[in-house]
Design a protein around this motif. Structure first.
Motif, PDB file in Angstrom:
ATOM      1  N   UNK A 155      20.816  15.260  25.894  1.00  0.00           N
ATOM      2  CA  UNK A 155      21.679  16.437  25.758  1.00  0.00           C
ATOM      3  C   UNK A 155      20.946  17.656  25.262  1.00  0.00           C
ATOM      4  N   UNK A 156      19.848  18.005  25.918  1.00  0.00           N
ATOM      5  CA  UNK A 156      19.033  19.132  25.491  1.00  0.00           C
ATOM      6  C   UNK A 156      19.666  20.481  25.844  1.00  0.00           C
ATOM      7  N   UNK A 157      20.493  20.498  26.870  1.00  0.00           N
ATOM      8  CA  UNK A 157      21.125  21.756  27.267  1.00  0.00           C
ATOM      9  C   UNK A 157      22.154  22.185  26.228  1.00  0.00           C
ATOM     10  N   UNK A 158      22.319  23.511  26.082  1.00  0.00           N
ATOM     11  CA  UNK A 158      23.282  24.044  25.126  1.00  0.00           C
ATOM     12  C   UNK A 158      24.708  23.632  25.509  1.00  0.00           C
ATOM     13  N   UNK A 159      25.477  23.262  24.504  1.00  0.00           N
ATOM     14  CA  UNK A 159      26.865  22.824  24.700  1.00  0.00           C
ATOM     15  C   UNK A 159      26.953  21.566  25.579  1.00  0.00           C
ATOM     16  N   UNK A 160      25.914  20.722  25.543  1.00  0.00           N
ATOM     17  CA  UNK A 160      25.875  19.524  26.374  1.00  0.00           C
ATOM     18  C   UNK A 160      26.079  18.274  25.532  1.00  0.00           C
ATOM     19  N   UNK A 161      26.983  17.399  26.003  1.00  0.00           N
ATOM     20  CA  UNK A 161      27.293  16.147  25.299  1.00  0.00           C
ATOM     21  C   UNK A 161      27.325  15.022  26.341  1.00  0.00           C
ATOM     22  N   UNK A 162      26.146  14.537  26.765  1.00  0.00           N
ATOM     23  CA  UNK A 162      26.077  13.610  27.904  1.00  0.00           C
ATOM     24  C   UNK A 162      26.710  12.246  27.677  1.00  0.00           C
ATOM     25  N   UNK A 163      26.895  11.820  26.415  1.00  0.00           N
ATOM     26  CA  UNK A 163      27.527  10.521  26.182  1.00  0.00           C
ATOM     27  C   UNK A 163      29.032  10.560  26.472  1.00  0.00           C
ATOM     28  N   UNK A 164      29.581  11.765  26.492  1.00  0.00           N
ATOM     29  CA  UNK A 164      31.005  11.933  26.774  1.00  0.00           C
ATOM     30  C   UNK A 164      31.212  12.255  28.252  1.00  0.00           C
ATOM     31  N   UNK A 165      32.247  11.671  28.832  1.00  0.00           N
ATOM     32  CA  UNK A 165      32.529  11.847  30.252  1.00  0.00           C
ATOM     33  C   UNK A 165      33.866  12.561  30.447  1.00  0.00           C
ATOM     34  N   UNK A 166      33.879  13.459  31.415  1.00  0.00           N
ATOM     35  CA  UNK A 166      35.103  14.180  31.736  1.00  0.00           C
ATOM     36  C   UNK A 166      36.145  13.245  32.329  1.00  0.00           C
TER      37      UNK A 166
ATOM     38  N   UNK B  64      35.882  10.941  27.246  1.00  0.00           N
ATOM     39  CA  UNK B  64      35.656   9.652  26.601  1.00  0.00           C
ATOM     40  C   UNK B  64      34.162   9.356  26.546  1.00  0.00           C
ATOM     41  N   UNK B  65      33.711   8.880  25.382  1.00  0.00           N
ATOM     42  CA  UNK B  65      32.336   8.424  25.241  1.00  0.00           C
ATOM     43  C   UNK B  65      32.263   7.016  25.826  1.00  0.00           C
ATOM     44  N   UNK B  66      31.601   6.857  26.960  1.00  0.00           N
ATOM     45  CA  UNK B  66      31.557   5.568  27.627  1.00  0.00           C
ATOM     46  C   UNK B  66      30.528   4.618  27.014  1.00  0.00           C
ATOM     47  N   UNK B  67      29.852   5.070  25.959  1.00  0.00           N
ATOM     48  CA  UNK B  67      28.949   4.187  25.226  1.00  0.00           C
ATOM     49  C   UNK B  67      29.663   3.538  24.048  1.00  0.00           C
ATOM     50  N   UNK B  68      30.553   4.322  23.407  1.00  0.00           N
ATOM     51  CA  UNK B  68      31.232   3.821  22.204  1.00  0.00           C
ATOM     52  C   UNK B  68      32.738   3.633  22.381  1.00  0.00           C
ATOM     53  N   UNK B  69      33.324   4.268  23.404  1.00  0.00           N
ATOM     54  CA  UNK B  69      34.760   4.203  23.599  1.00  0.00           C
ATOM     55  C   UNK B  69      35.529   5.248  22.809  1.00  0.00           C
TER      56      UNK B  69
END
Length: 228
Positions: A180-191, A204-209
């Motif tokens: 998640x190096x990009x600004x305002x980026x949260x790759x663990x969370x999915x739309x 939803x965070x598909x790694x943790x639920x």
């Protein structure tokens, strides 16, 4: 498919060979019965939409391919939901995209607020009808969707909130390698395709639920799904 051979070349075939002889004289007509996999194969003349419709109907025949959760679906991703004893169901895409802005900045998506399982397709259609663009001028989730054709299928859509939860429940934690190096980026969370209110979408965070609300301009990951 029909093949012609001489009686001499047909002589000596085993009784259980899948070729049927008919006719008499010096020639015998050989009829080859197509296997289920051959019948299921896409005809080159078919469009993607035509092949999708064909497969849906084909899955109701004796040649249906039976799936269970975790199997690889027609589109190349894992199956996470089955119906009709495995003849139909839903699969995730074989890969995801990270750092994707949702788009639709300050565009009301009141018709796309259904969180229920099964609502992803209608939510997506509502949002697509708005012709939304990126807030920052880059690509949005809808650009990803319009260009996505994994498995030569174009009927992928954004899962609803509870479809995302079902993916996590059935398939377990999903691996995302980007930090998640990009600004305002949260790759663990999915739309999800489920809007909460105003400019907020359920994710939803598909790694943790773990769930979250994210503004349309944030950059999350997207994992598309399709029906079969």
């Amino acid at each position: 498919m029909t093949v012609w051979v001489t009686t001499a070349s047909a002589y000596g075939w085993e009784d259980d060979d899948p070729l049927l002889l008919s006719g008499g004289g010096h020639e015998a007509k050989v009829e080859y019965e197509l296997t289920c996999d051959e019948q299921r194969a896409r005809d080159p003349s078919m469009t993607g939409e035509e092949y999708t419709d064909f497969l849906l109907k084909f899955q109701d025949t004796d040649c249906a391919k039976i799936f269970k959760p975790g199997d690889i679906g027609f589109g190349g991703g894992k199956v996470f939901h089955v119906t009709d004893e495995g003849r139909h169901g839903m699969e995730i895409a074989p890969y995801h995209h990270t750092s994707v802005e949702y788009g639709c900045w300050y565009v009301g998506l009141e018709g796309a607020r259904n969180q229920a399982f099964g609502a992803g397709k209608s939510n997506t259609e509502v949002a697509l009808g708005k012709n939304c663009v990126s807030h920052y001028g880059g690509s949005s989730i809808f650009d990803v969707l319009r260009n996505f054709d994994a498995g030569d299928f174009r009927d992928w859509y954004i899962p609803s909130y509870y479809e995302l939860k079902e993916i996590y429940r059935v398939l377990g934690p999903y691996t995302v390698t980007e930090k998640g190096s990009a600004q305002h980026s949260y790759p663990q969370f999915f739309w999800s395709s489920s809007e909460s209110y105003a400019i907020w979408m359920w994710g939803l965070n598909l790694t943790t639920g773990k769930n979250a609300l994210a503004g349309h301009s944030k950059k999350l990951s997207v994992l598309l799904i399709r029906d079969f």
